[in-house]
Design a protein around this motif. Structure first.
Motif, PDB file in Angstrom:
ATOM      1  N   PHE A  95      -0.338  -1.348  -4.592  1.00  0.00           N
ATOM      2  CA  PHE A  95       0.017   0.065  -4.705  1.00  0.00           C
ATOM      3  C   PHE A  95      -1.235   0.925  -4.824  1.00  0.00           C
ATOM      4  CE2 PHE A  95       0.654   3.590  -7.775  1.00  0.00           C
ATOM      5  CZ  PHE A  95       1.498   4.388  -7.020  1.00  0.00           C
ATOM      6  N   ASN A  96      -1.249   2.044  -4.090  1.00  0.00           N
ATOM      7  CA  ASN A  96      -2.253   3.074  -4.361  1.00  0.00           C
ATOM      8  C   ASN A  96      -1.640   4.446  -4.181  1.00  0.00           C
ATOM      9  OD1 ASN A  96      -2.970   4.157  -1.596  1.00  0.00           O
ATOM     10  ND2 ASN A  96      -3.533   2.016  -1.291  1.00  0.00           N
ATOM     11  N   ASN A  97      -2.166   5.392  -4.950  1.00  0.00           N
ATOM     12  CA  ASN A  97      -1.587   6.731  -5.033  1.00  0.00           C
ATOM     13  C   ASN A  97      -2.714   7.763  -5.073  1.00  0.00           C
ATOM     14  OD1 ASN A  97       0.394   8.748  -5.411  1.00  0.00           O
ATOM     15  ND2 ASN A  97       0.234   8.598  -7.642  1.00  0.00           N
ATOM     16  N   TYR A  98      -3.708   7.568  -4.205  1.00  0.00           N
ATOM     17  CA  TYR A  98      -4.869   8.448  -4.208  1.00  0.00           C
ATOM     18  C   TYR A  98      -4.553   9.781  -3.530  1.00  0.00           C
ATOM     19  CZ  TYR A  98      -7.941   4.769  -5.881  1.00  0.00           C
ATOM     20  OH  TYR A  98      -8.542   3.814  -6.646  1.00  0.00           O
ATOM     21  N   SER A 108       0.832  -1.191   0.000  1.00  0.00           N
ATOM     22  CA  SER A 108       0.000   0.000   0.000  1.00  0.00           C
ATOM     23  C   SER A 108       0.879   1.258   0.000  1.00  0.00           C
ATOM     24  CB  SER A 108      -0.953  -0.049   1.198  1.00  0.00           C
ATOM     25  OG  SER A 108      -1.993   0.894   1.064  1.00  0.00           O
ATOM     26  N   MET A 109       0.816   2.084   1.046  1.00  0.00           N
ATOM     27  CA  MET A 109       1.645   3.281   1.069  1.00  0.00           C
ATOM     28  C   MET A 109       3.136   2.938   1.048  1.00  0.00           C
ATOM     29  SD  MET A 109       1.815   6.350   3.880  1.00  0.00           S
ATOM     30  CE  MET A 109       3.190   7.497   3.859  1.00  0.00           C
ATOM     31  N   GLY A 110       3.494   1.781   1.596  1.00  0.00           N
ATOM     32  CA  GLY A 110       4.888   1.355   1.549  1.00  0.00           C
ATOM     33  C   GLY A 110       5.426   1.254   0.134  1.00  0.00           C
ATOM     34  N   CYS A 111       4.543   0.948  -0.838  1.00  0.00           N
ATOM     35  CA  CYS A 111       4.962   0.930  -2.243  1.00  0.00           C
ATOM     36  C   CYS A 111       5.389   2.323  -2.685  1.00  0.00           C
ATOM     37  CB  CYS A 111       3.820   0.449  -3.136  1.00  0.00           C
ATOM     38  SG  CYS A 111       3.223  -1.207  -2.818  1.00  0.00           S
ATOM     39  N   LYS A 112       4.559   3.330  -2.365  1.00  0.00           N
ATOM     40  CA  LYS A 112       4.886   4.700  -2.766  1.00  0.00           C
ATOM     41  C   LYS A 112       6.217   5.133  -2.168  1.00  0.00           C
ATOM     42  CE  LYS A 112       3.180   9.475  -2.772  1.00  0.00           C
ATOM     43  NZ  LYS A 112       2.058  10.395  -2.451  1.00  0.00           N
ATOM     44  N   LEU A 113       6.457   4.771  -0.915  1.00  0.00           N
ATOM     45  CA  LEU A 113       7.719   5.153  -0.291  1.00  0.00           C
ATOM     46  C   LEU A 113       8.909   4.506  -0.987  1.00  0.00           C
ATOM     47  CD1 LEU A 113       6.695   5.057   3.483  1.00  0.00           C
ATOM     48  CD2 LEU A 113       6.847   7.048   1.960  1.00  0.00           C
ATOM     49  N   PRO A 135       4.816  14.269  -2.405  1.00  0.00           N
ATOM     50  CA  PRO A 135       4.261  14.821  -3.639  1.00  0.00           C
ATOM     51  C   PRO A 135       2.814  14.381  -3.850  1.00  0.00           C
ATOM     52  CG  PRO A 135       5.603  12.920  -4.148  1.00  0.00           C
ATOM     53  CD  PRO A 135       5.746  13.154  -2.669  1.00  0.00           C
ATOM     54  N   SER A 136       2.085  15.133  -4.654  1.00  0.00           N
ATOM     55  CA  SER A 136       0.709  14.779  -5.002  1.00  0.00           C
ATOM     56  C   SER A 136       0.708  13.538  -5.892  1.00  0.00           C
ATOM     57  CB  SER A 136       0.051  15.942  -5.744  1.00  0.00           C
ATOM     58  OG  SER A 136       0.650  16.086  -7.027  1.00  0.00           O
ATOM     59  N   PRO A 137      -0.454  12.927  -6.105  1.00  0.00           N
ATOM     60  CA  PRO A 137      -0.490  11.766  -6.999  1.00  0.00           C
ATOM     61  C   PRO A 137       0.098  12.041  -8.384  1.00  0.00           C
ATOM     62  CG  PRO A 137      -2.524  11.889  -5.757  1.00  0.00           C
ATOM     63  CD  PRO A 137      -1.748  13.132  -5.427  1.00  0.00           C
ATOM     64  N   LYS A 138      -0.256  13.185  -8.981  1.00  0.00           N
ATOM     65  CA  LYS A 138       0.274  13.513 -10.305  1.00  0.00           C
ATOM     66  C   LYS A 138       1.777  13.729 -10.245  1.00  0.00           C
ATOM     67  CE  LYS A 138      -0.423  16.610 -14.252  1.00  0.00           C
ATOM     68  NZ  LYS A 138      -1.204  17.770 -14.771  1.00  0.00           N
ATOM     69  N   PHE A 177      -4.489  -7.687  -5.939  1.00  0.00           N
ATOM     70  CA  PHE A 177      -5.490  -8.640  -5.466  1.00  0.00           C
ATOM     71  C   PHE A 177      -6.812  -8.423  -6.198  1.00  0.00           C
ATOM     72  CE2 PHE A 177      -2.584  -8.254  -1.807  1.00  0.00           C
ATOM     73  CZ  PHE A 177      -2.212  -9.586  -1.711  1.00  0.00           C
ATOM     74  N   THR A 178      -7.550  -9.512  -6.372  1.00  0.00           N
ATOM     75  CA  THR A 178      -8.765  -9.463  -7.191  1.00  0.00           C
ATOM     76  C   THR A 178      -9.875  -8.631  -6.565  1.00  0.00           C
ATOM     77  OG1 THR A 178      -9.463 -11.549  -6.164  1.00  0.00           O
ATOM     78  CG2 THR A 178      -8.329 -11.698  -8.287  1.00  0.00           C
ATOM     79  N   ASN A 179      -9.920  -8.564  -5.241  1.00  0.00           N
ATOM     80  CA  ASN A 179     -11.001  -7.859  -4.560  1.00  0.00           C
ATOM     81  C   ASN A 179     -10.432  -6.673  -3.776  1.00  0.00           C
ATOM     82  OD1 ASN A 179     -13.586  -7.282  -3.635  1.00  0.00           O
ATOM     83  ND2 ASN A 179     -13.446  -8.702  -1.918  1.00  0.00           N
ATOM     84  N   ASP A 180      -9.854  -5.725  -4.514  1.00  0.00           N
ATOM     85  CA  ASP A 180      -9.195  -4.576  -3.899  1.00  0.00           C
ATOM     86  C   ASP A 180      -9.598  -3.331  -4.676  1.00  0.00           C
ATOM     87  OD1 ASP A 180      -7.558  -2.663  -2.827  1.00  0.00           O
ATOM     88  OD2 ASP A 180      -5.710  -3.831  -2.965  1.00  0.00           O
ATOM     89  N   ASP A 181     -10.553  -2.571  -4.136  1.00  0.00           N
ATOM     90  CA  ASP A 181     -11.095  -1.432  -4.881  1.00  0.00           C
ATOM     91  C   ASP A 181     -10.301  -0.146  -4.684  1.00  0.00           C
ATOM     92  OD1 ASP A 181     -11.801  -0.899  -2.296  1.00  0.00           O
ATOM     93  OD2 ASP A 181     -13.956  -0.788  -2.641  1.00  0.00           O
ATOM     94  N   ILE A 182      -9.193  -0.191  -3.944  1.00  0.00           N
ATOM     95  CA  ILE A 182      -8.347   1.005  -3.826  1.00  0.00           C
ATOM     96  C   ILE A 182      -6.971   0.770  -4.442  1.00  0.00           C
ATOM     97  CG2 ILE A 182      -9.545   1.862  -1.776  1.00  0.00           C
ATOM     98  CD1 ILE A 182      -7.203   0.862  -0.089  1.00  0.00           C
ATOM     99  N   ASP A 183      -6.839  -0.302  -5.207  1.00  0.00           N
ATOM    100  CA  ASP A 183      -5.562  -0.651  -5.828  1.00  0.00           C
ATOM    101  C   ASP A 183      -5.372   0.122  -7.131  1.00  0.00           C
ATOM    102  OD1 ASP A 183      -3.312  -2.970  -6.013  1.00  0.00           O
ATOM    103  OD2 ASP A 183      -4.122  -2.532  -7.990  1.00  0.00           O
ATOM    104  N   GLN A 184      -4.141   0.583  -7.366  1.00  0.00           N
ATOM    105  CA  GLN A 184      -3.794   1.270  -8.613  1.00  0.00           C
ATOM    106  C   GLN A 184      -2.564   0.645  -9.278  1.00  0.00           C
ATOM    107  OE1 GLN A 184      -3.804   5.276  -6.635  1.00  0.00           O
ATOM    108  NE2 GLN A 184      -5.050   5.859  -8.392  1.00  0.00           N
TER     109      GLN A 184
END
Length: 256
Positions: A125-128, A100-105, A150-153, A173-180
């Protein structure tokens, strides 16, 4: 439970003869105690021969500062482990593993700082923007614009221009609605064609947080015991698949 140690502010697990080092960063609201929240998964990687360095952090809006701080903390711990001979080899491959956020880091670390990594494993990964990532933020400060740095963009631009880690495993994951992850996959495939592996497995955003379910069986195996064992098997199916995919990517020639 394996023998966790706190070294220079990081939680570490060191096998007798490690074959590599895993630097782990967890999700935003569970990263303060990764040795507990991700215990099962990290101990499984330790049992495969990897030294685990899990860096706790507290989430703020300044993700660049967090990335800098966790990298500094990791390097201090690595120096301590080498100076005390807990890790005897001067060079072992280092793999970043983030959820999750650990990916962005890990992506910011690999884009903004001069590091050496054998590869990164980026899970869910998510970058919302902050308005979606932080519950009730708009209600708390409806008249003030609040955003991550930084912002998502800006994060996408930083990755596109500066990310240095060529070998990557992305897990969705197949059932992850906040995944990017699919958006990240496009960015990384454009930079490193053929070096990025994308795996989609069953589960949810919190699958990596699964813990050991103790179900003691009595002298006589009863129908209740059968239900308990079935529940444990089902609960671990997705988590075991995650572990297998990670271990296969880390060591394609090894057995799990």
């Amino acid at each position: 439970m394996d023998d966790w140690q706190e070294v220079a502010g990081n939680w570490v697990l060191i096998p007798p003869r490690p074959t590599g080092i895993v630097h782990f960063l967890g999700g935003a609201f569970v990263a303060t105690a990764p040795q507990l929240t991700y215990r099962w998964l990290l101990e499984q990687l330790h049992q495969q021969g990897y030294a685990i360095v899990a860096t706790p952090f507290i989430n703020t809006l300044d993700h660049t500062a967090i990335a800098r701080d966790v990298l500094w903390s990791f390097e201090q711990t690595l120096n301590r482990l080498q100076s005390t001979r807990l890790i005897r080899k001067q060079y072992l491959p280092i793999y970043g593993v983030g959820h999750s956020m650990g990916c962005k880091l890990h992506l910011l670390i690999g884009s903004l700082f001069d590091i050496e990594r054998a590869g990164n494993i980026l899970i869910s990964f998510n970058n919302y923007p902050a308005s979606r990532a932080i519950p009730l933020l708009e209600q708390v400060s409806p008249f003030v614009s609040v955003e991550f740095t930084p912002s998502p963009k800006e994060t996408d631009t930083i990755i596109s221009k500066g990310y240095q880690v060529r070998r990557n495993l992305l897990v969705k994951f197949t059932n992850d609605d906040i995944d990017q992850t699919l958006t990240l996959n496009q960015l990384l495939q454009a930079k490193f064609p053929g070096m990025v592996s994308l795996q989609t497995i069953t589960g949810t955003h919190v699958t990596p947080l699964g813990q050991d379910v103790s179900w003691p069986v009595g002298q006589v195996f009863t129908p209740i015991d059968a239900i308990g064992q079935w529940f444990k098997q089902e609960a671990y199916r997705d988590l075991n698949k995650l572990k297998q995919e990670i271990c296969r990517w880390l060591n394609p020639l090894g057995s799990i």
